[in-house]
Design an enzyme around this catalytic site. Structure first.
Site, PDB file in Angstrom:
ATOM      1  N   GLU A 113      26.139  84.183  81.448  1.00 55.67           N
ATOM      2  CA  GLU A 113      25.804  85.260  80.524  1.00 55.67           C
ATOM      3  C   GLU A 113      26.045  86.665  81.099  1.00 55.67           C
ATOM      4  O   GLU A 113      25.121  87.452  81.272  1.00 55.67           O
ATOM      5  CB  GLU A 113      24.349  85.120  80.065  1.00 55.67           C
ATOM      6  N   GLU A 158      23.702  75.921  77.451  1.00 55.30           N
ATOM      7  CA  GLU A 158      22.284  76.185  77.206  1.00 55.30           C
ATOM      8  C   GLU A 158      22.017  76.163  75.712  1.00 55.30           C
ATOM      9  O   GLU A 158      22.807  76.668  74.918  1.00 55.30           O
ATOM     10  CB  GLU A 158      21.828  77.560  77.744  1.00 55.30           C
TER      11      GLU A 158
END
Length: 443
Positions: free
Chosen positions: A164, A348
């Protein structure tokens, strides 16, 4: 729906600072999160990751638990300052040995290791040199990556460069609510470009290592929709989408940054040198998608890119994030059809709820089960449509330190009793094990 492939990877995910504890043990150096979490007012309730889930000492117990739940994959991150306390130079062999034991333990248990090289815990020593806004940090990352390929690449074939990068750039360098707590458009954009460079240099180092396996990049891509039907909200949405999604997808898949974004931020753009974009476009073996929810965008001059981001109108988790499963499918479809991505891991996906141990000594979390079932149904739909998805990693294995929220929220399928460090599988853990065993959602 036809269920999930026989070779599908089913797993869970964690990150070093969120579970390991032992912040300075066995020669580890401090990270920016060690520093940030100890600054008053940064983390809810003054929590820190000093102990977290004590995984550094309990890793063998945790690996046994992972395998016992039927997972055949485990995504973890390596703490850069645990293996290189100063970010470069002298290697901390005790830190390398920890990850070597972890990889060996996973393999012995029949669980495939997926190692993330950077999940936000930059060595404080490199932050003191300028951190990610300093272009040199990208090269330091490549040196660190090469070290890990050398030491673990004979047994760990699955690698992720960064987790991320959008969060690192915006929350850490623009909003200042994550480490290192900066608030600067220029620092944010420099950080964002250097993260793209670092990922590409890491891919280059992997290929140069000659190790067998695969390497990719994980991004939290977020579907964006206008808050209203106004042309202003539509324009704000298109521009903000170029930042949260396009800044990572465009150069990686097409070799350039989004033009409208570059023009709009011309005075704050970092130094992009000859060859940078060609390097960033180095092909990945796979793309990792972290997905949690969609967001709505309204035109508002008081915000970055004149765009105010809000949650949608649907059901919310206890983190106040909207539950919108169909956007999961939409983003997967977009990755393949618009950007030509040919291999995807779902690195995720999960939900925040305020779980408690009931009178019967168990943790009943029907809302999480509903969330997971709804989202896995969209994954199954995508597979039926031929999208190239090879695995799913649920966030998270166990309740842990959730960054600025500390221990106030829980995302695990295993309940962590922090005072005793007891691990207690929730109803969702048993439900997920059943899905894995049957390779299908409950009828």
């Amino acid at each position: 729906m036809s269920g999930f492939p026989q070779d599908f990877v089913w797993g869970c995910a964690t990150a070093a600072y969120q579970i390991e504890g032992a912040p300075l043990e066995d020669g580890k150096g401090p990270s920016i999160w060690d520093t940030f979490a100890h600054e008053p007012g940064r983390i809810r309730n003054g929590d820190t990751g000093d102990v977290a889930c004590d995984h550094y000492h309990r890793w063998a117990e945790d690996v046994k638990m992972i395998a016992g739940m039927g997972h055949n994959g485990y995504r973890f991150s390596i703490s850069w300052p645990r293996v290189l306390p100063d970010g470069r130079g002298q290697v901390n062999e005790r830190g390398v040995d920890f990850y070597s034991r972890l990889v060996d333990g996973l393999l012995e248990a029949g669980v495939a290791p997926f190692a993330t090289l950077y999940h936000w815990d930059l060595p404080q020593a490199l932050q003191d040199r300028g951190g990610w806004p300093n272009r040199d940090t990208a090269q330091y990352f490549a040196e660190y990556a090469a070290l890990m390929f050398d030491r673990l690449g004979d047994r760990c074939p699955n690698w992720i460069t960064l987790n991320e990068p959008y969060v690192v750039a915006e929350l850490g360098h623009l909003q200042g609510i994550f480490a290192p707590g900066m608030q600067s458009v220029e620092a944010c954009l420099a950080c964002a470009h250097h993260l793209n460079l670092a990922s590409a240099l890491g891919v280059q180092a992997f290929r140069a290592s000659g190790r067998a396996g695969q390497i990719g990049l994980t991004c939290n891509l977020t579907p964006m929709e206008p808050l209203t039907d106004s042309p202003e909200d539509a324009a704000a949405t298109a521009l903000y989408d170029q930042w949260i999604n396009g800044w990572w997808l465009e150069p990686t898949c097409r070799g350039h940054y989004p033009q409208q974004l570059v023009e709009g931020l011309a005075e704050q753009m970092p130094d992009i040198r000859d060859g940078d974009l060609e390097l960033i476009a180095e092909p990945l073996d796979f793309f990792g998608l972290n997905y949690y929810r969609r967001q709505m965008v309204a035109h508002d001059p008081g915000y970055f890119l004149n765009s105010r981001v809000e949650e949608g109108p649907g059901t919310r988790t206890d983190m106040n994030w909207e539950v919108h499963p169909t956007s999961y499918y939409d983003m997967l479809s977009r990755m393949v059809k618009e950007y030509g991505i040919s291999s995807i891991y779902l690195t995720e996906n999960g939900a925040f709820y305020l779980d408690t141990v009931g009178p019967d000594g168990e943790v009943h979390d029907p809302q999480r089960i509903a969330y997971l079932e709804q989202h896995l149904a969209q994954v199954e739909r995508a597979l039926d449509d031929g999208l190239p998805i090879h695995g799913y990693f649920l966030w998270s294995l166990m309740d842990n330190f959730e960054w600025a929220s500390g221990f106030s929220i829980r995302m695990g399928i295993v309940y962590t009793d922090y005072p005793t460090q007891r691990r207690l599988p929730k109803d969702s853990a048993r439900w997920y094990s059943q899905v894995i065993r049957n390779r299908a959602l409950p009828a």
